[in-house]
Design a protein around this motif. Sequence first.
Motif, PDB file in Angstrom:
ATOM      1  N   TYR A  11       0.829  -1.203   0.000  1.00  0.00           N
ATOM      2  CA  TYR A  11       0.000   0.000   0.000  1.00  0.00           C
ATOM      3  C   TYR A  11       0.861   1.250   0.000  1.00  0.00           C
ATOM      4  O   TYR A  11       2.023   1.213   0.383  1.00  0.00           O
ATOM      5  CB  TYR A  11      -0.979   0.016   1.179  1.00  0.00           C
ATOM      6  N   THR A  12       0.264   2.317  -0.474  1.00  0.00           N
ATOM      7  CA  THR A  12       0.895   3.626  -0.519  1.00  0.00           C
ATOM      8  C   THR A  12      -0.024   4.605   0.185  1.00  0.00           C
ATOM      9  O   THR A  12      -1.243   4.581  -0.027  1.00  0.00           O
ATOM     10  CB  THR A  12       1.090   4.083  -1.987  1.00  0.00           C
ATOM     11  N   ILE A  13       0.532   5.465   1.004  1.00  0.00           N
ATOM     12  CA  ILE A  13      -0.260   6.485   1.695  1.00  0.00           C
ATOM     13  C   ILE A  13      -0.152   7.792   0.918  1.00  0.00           C
ATOM     14  O   ILE A  13       0.949   8.225   0.557  1.00  0.00           O
ATOM     15  CB  ILE A  13       0.231   6.661   3.141  1.00  0.00           C
ATOM     16  N   LEU A  14      -1.291   8.411   0.654  1.00  0.00           N
ATOM     17  CA  LEU A  14      -1.331   9.717   0.001  1.00  0.00           C
ATOM     18  C   LEU A  14      -1.543  10.755   1.099  1.00  0.00           C
ATOM     19  O   LEU A  14      -2.637  10.862   1.648  1.00  0.00           O
ATOM     20  CB  LEU A  14      -2.474   9.772  -1.022  1.00  0.00           C
ATOM     21  N   PRO A  15      -0.512  11.525   1.454  1.00  0.00           N
ATOM     22  CA  PRO A  15      -0.621  12.438   2.603  1.00  0.00           C
ATOM     23  C   PRO A  15      -1.509  13.654   2.313  1.00  0.00           C
ATOM     24  O   PRO A  15      -1.439  14.243   1.238  1.00  0.00           O
ATOM     25  CB  PRO A  15       0.827  12.867   2.851  1.00  0.00           C
ATOM     26  N   HIS A  16      -2.354  13.985   3.274  1.00  0.00           N
ATOM     27  CA  HIS A  16      -3.256  15.130   3.188  1.00  0.00           C
ATOM     28  C   HIS A  16      -3.186  15.931   4.481  1.00  0.00           C
ATOM     29  O   HIS A  16      -3.038  15.342   5.550  1.00  0.00           O
ATOM     30  CB  HIS A  16      -4.697  14.678   2.973  1.00  0.00           C
ATOM     31  N   PRO A  17      -3.360  17.256   4.404  1.00  0.00           N
ATOM     32  CA  PRO A  17      -3.336  18.069   5.623  1.00  0.00           C
ATOM     33  C   PRO A  17      -4.682  18.144   6.344  1.00  0.00           C
ATOM     34  O   PRO A  17      -4.789  18.764   7.393  1.00  0.00           O
ATOM     35  CB  PRO A  17      -2.940  19.456   5.093  1.00  0.00           C
ATOM     36  N   ALA A  18      -5.723  17.510   5.783  1.00  0.00           N
ATOM     37  CA  ALA A  18      -7.061  17.564   6.377  1.00  0.00           C
ATOM     38  C   ALA A  18      -7.760  16.235   6.114  1.00  0.00           C
ATOM     39  O   ALA A  18      -7.276  15.397   5.358  1.00  0.00           O
ATOM     40  CB  ALA A  18      -7.856  18.717   5.770  1.00  0.00           C
ATOM     41  N   PHE A  19      -8.947  16.060   6.725  1.00  0.00           N
ATOM     42  CA  PHE A  19      -9.718  14.831   6.529  1.00  0.00           C
ATOM     43  C   PHE A  19     -10.024  14.618   5.051  1.00  0.00           C
ATOM     44  O   PHE A  19     -10.358  15.556   4.339  1.00  0.00           O
ATOM     45  CB  PHE A  19     -11.036  14.886   7.288  1.00  0.00           C
ATOM     46  N   VAL A  20      -9.936  13.367   4.602  1.00  0.00           N
ATOM     47  CA  VAL A  20     -10.285  12.989   3.234  1.00  0.00           C
ATOM     48  C   VAL A  20     -11.660  12.336   3.279  1.00  0.00           C
ATOM     49  O   VAL A  20     -11.872  11.378   4.010  1.00  0.00           O
ATOM     50  CB  VAL A  20      -9.253  12.006   2.643  1.00  0.00           C
ATOM     51  N   TYR A  21     -12.611  12.877   2.504  1.00  0.00           N
ATOM     52  CA  TYR A  21     -13.977  12.358   2.492  1.00  0.00           C
ATOM     53  C   TYR A  21     -14.303  11.572   1.222  1.00  0.00           C
ATOM     54  O   TYR A  21     -15.306  10.872   1.185  1.00  0.00           O
ATOM     55  CB  TYR A  21     -14.987  13.501   2.632  1.00  0.00           C
ATOM     56  N   ALA A  22     -13.483  11.703   0.172  1.00  0.00           N
ATOM     57  CA  ALA A  22     -13.810  11.042  -1.092  1.00  0.00           C
ATOM     58  C   ALA A  22     -12.529  10.747  -1.868  1.00  0.00           C
ATOM     59  O   ALA A  22     -11.571  11.519  -1.820  1.00  0.00           O
ATOM     60  CB  ALA A  22     -14.733  11.922  -1.931  1.00  0.00           C
ATOM     61  N   ALA A  23     -12.558   9.626  -2.607  1.00  0.00           N
ATOM     62  CA  ALA A  23     -11.440   9.254  -3.479  1.00  0.00           C
ATOM     63  C   ALA A  23     -11.974   8.364  -4.598  1.00  0.00           C
ATOM     64  O   ALA A  23     -12.873   7.561  -4.380  1.00  0.00           O
ATOM     65  CB  ALA A  23     -10.363   8.518  -2.692  1.00  0.00           C
ATOM     66  N   LYS A  24     -11.430   8.538  -5.787  1.00  0.00           N
ATOM     67  CA  LYS A  24     -11.819   7.716  -6.944  1.00  0.00           C
ATOM     68  C   LYS A  24     -10.603   7.513  -7.832  1.00  0.00           C
ATOM     69  O   LYS A  24      -9.714   8.358  -7.917  1.00  0.00           O
ATOM     70  CB  LYS A  24     -12.901   8.407  -7.791  1.00  0.00           C
ATOM     71  N   PHE A  25     -10.595   6.374  -8.548  1.00  0.00           N
ATOM     72  CA  PHE A  25      -9.566   6.115  -9.543  1.00  0.00           C
ATOM     73  C   PHE A  25      -9.959   6.777 -10.854  1.00  0.00           C
ATOM     74  O   PHE A  25     -11.136   6.802 -11.217  1.00  0.00           O
ATOM     75  CB  PHE A  25      -9.398   4.612  -9.787  1.00  0.00           C
ATOM     76  N   LEU A  26      -8.973   7.278 -11.577  1.00  0.00           N
ATOM     77  CA  LEU A  26      -9.140   7.809 -12.935  1.00  0.00           C
ATOM     78  C   LEU A  26      -8.145   7.055 -13.807  1.00  0.00           C
ATOM     79  O   LEU A  26      -6.960   7.358 -13.787  1.00  0.00           O
ATOM     80  CB  LEU A  26      -8.827   9.301 -12.994  1.00  0.00           C
ATOM     81  N   GLN A  27      -8.603   6.061 -14.535  1.00  0.00           N
ATOM     82  CA  GLN A  27      -7.668   5.275 -15.337  1.00  0.00           C
ATOM     83  C   GLN A  27      -8.128   5.191 -16.772  1.00  0.00           C
ATOM     84  O   GLN A  27      -9.296   4.926 -17.050  1.00  0.00           O
ATOM     85  CB  GLN A  27      -7.512   3.870 -14.770  1.00  0.00           C
ATOM     86  N   ARG A  28      -7.197   5.421 -17.651  1.00  0.00           N
ATOM     87  CA  ARG A  28      -7.466   5.284 -19.073  1.00  0.00           C
ATOM     88  C   ARG A  28      -7.301   3.828 -19.475  1.00  0.00           C
ATOM     89  O   ARG A  28      -6.407   3.146 -18.998  1.00  0.00           O
ATOM     90  CB  ARG A  28      -6.487   6.127 -19.879  1.00  0.00           C
ATOM     91  N   GLU A  29      -8.161   3.369 -20.374  1.00  0.00           N
ATOM     92  CA  GLU A  29      -8.071   1.983 -20.842  1.00  0.00           C
ATOM     93  C   GLU A  29      -6.798   1.739 -21.642  1.00  0.00           C
ATOM     94  O   GLU A  29      -6.292   0.634 -21.676  1.00  0.00           O
ATOM     95  CB  GLU A  29      -9.300   1.639 -21.672  1.00  0.00           C
ATOM     96  N   ASP A  30      -6.261   2.778 -22.286  1.00  0.00           N
ATOM     97  CA  ASP A  30      -5.082   2.629 -23.139  1.00  0.00           C
ATOM     98  C   ASP A  30      -3.766   2.867 -22.397  1.00  0.00           C
ATOM     99  O   ASP A  30      -2.729   3.001 -23.005  1.00  0.00           O
ATOM    100  CB  ASP A  30      -5.185   3.577 -24.333  1.00  0.00           C
ATOM    101  N   SER A  31      -3.810   2.923 -21.065  1.00  0.00           N
ATOM    102  CA  SER A  31      -2.610   3.237 -20.302  1.00  0.00           C
ATOM    103  C   SER A  31      -2.557   2.405 -19.026  1.00  0.00           C
ATOM    104  O   SER A  31      -3.580   2.101 -18.431  1.00  0.00           O
ATOM    105  CB  SER A  31      -2.603   4.723 -19.938  1.00  0.00           C
ATOM    106  N   GLU A  32      -1.350   2.055 -18.620  1.00  0.00           N
ATOM    107  CA  GLU A  32      -1.173   1.369 -17.343  1.00  0.00           C
ATOM    108  C   GLU A  32      -0.994   2.353 -16.208  1.00  0.00           C
ATOM    109  O   GLU A  32      -0.980   1.966 -15.044  1.00  0.00           O
ATOM    110  CB  GLU A  32       0.010   0.405 -17.424  1.00  0.00           C
ATOM    111  N   ALA A  33      -0.811   3.626 -16.527  1.00  0.00           N
ATOM    112  CA  ALA A  33      -0.693   4.648 -15.491  1.00  0.00           C
ATOM    113  C   ALA A  33      -2.038   4.795 -14.774  1.00  0.00           C
ATOM    114  O   ALA A  33      -3.091   4.739 -15.396  1.00  0.00           O
ATOM    115  CB  ALA A  33      -0.283   5.978 -16.106  1.00  0.00           C
ATOM    116  N   VAL A  34      -1.979   4.948 -13.472  1.00  0.00           N
ATOM    117  CA  VAL A  34      -3.180   5.080 -12.657  1.00  0.00           C
ATOM    118  C   VAL A  34      -3.168   6.447 -11.988  1.00  0.00           C
ATOM    119  O   VAL A  34      -2.140   6.882 -11.471  1.00  0.00           O
ATOM    120  CB  VAL A  34      -3.223   3.975 -11.572  1.00  0.00           C
ATOM    121  N   SER A  35      -4.318   7.121 -12.008  1.00  0.00           N
ATOM    122  CA  SER A  35      -4.471   8.373 -11.287  1.00  0.00           C
ATOM    123  C   SER A  35      -5.550   8.198 -10.237  1.00  0.00           C
ATOM    124  O   SER A  35      -6.476   7.412 -10.400  1.00  0.00           O
ATOM    125  CB  SER A  35      -4.873   9.508 -12.234  1.00  0.00           C
ATOM    126  N   VAL A  36      -5.417   8.934  -9.148  1.00  0.00           N
ATOM    127  CA  VAL A  36      -6.401   8.939  -8.075  1.00  0.00           C
ATOM    128  C   VAL A  36      -6.764  10.386  -7.816  1.00  0.00           C
ATOM    129  O   VAL A  36      -5.895  11.254  -7.761  1.00  0.00           O
ATOM    130  CB  VAL A  36      -5.840   8.302  -6.780  1.00  0.00           C
TER     131      VAL A  36
END
Length: 191
Positions: A11-36
């Motif tokens: 796992y990887t922690i994505l650091p935030h300075p405040a509470f996180v209430y929502a997260a979603k993946f944004l991934q293109r079908e033509d790419s192995e790169a993943v965005s959150v």
Amino acid sequence: VWKLEGDNYTYTILPHPAFVYAAKFLQREDSEAVSVVTAGRDSIIRIWRNRQGMQSFELVQELKHPIVNKFTYITSIVTRNADTFYTSSSTGDIIEWTMRSSRDYHLNRNFRLIDIREKIINHMDLNPRGNKIYFRVQDATNSELSNSIFVLGIATGEITQKFQQLYLESQGRVKVTPCGTQIFCTNGSVI
């Protein structure tokens, strides 16, 4: 962000300075790169990218909600595809964010819905066709609003339907089935 491989996980922690209430993946079908995309109490939407072969995520963009005061925060995120996502807020806004040709996101539309102005949108879900957003509102002073499921037509930018249900609690969630013909709502321990 958890990566599952057979019986093992990292796992990887994505650091935030405040509470996180929502997260979603944004991934293109033509790419192995993943965005959150993440958001929460500080009203800043953050885009994180994991390039192919990298073990960690890099913060690549921060977007500020257009209406910010001490009561504003992001409550929910839904994704249409890797180029478009929507955020809802505690001030009754739904924002459409789209990607520019430079691969950065920008505010495309702000749906200022008069019926729910200054009300907390506590959860939303996108119709599988990508043409409607279903959402719930939290309002301690108006049980009719809290007991409703609203449908936003994305093309028109207007509320096109409202479903009223007795006994819905304002903290409930809404989920549209993959076929788009049924809506499930949670009420604490009741679906």
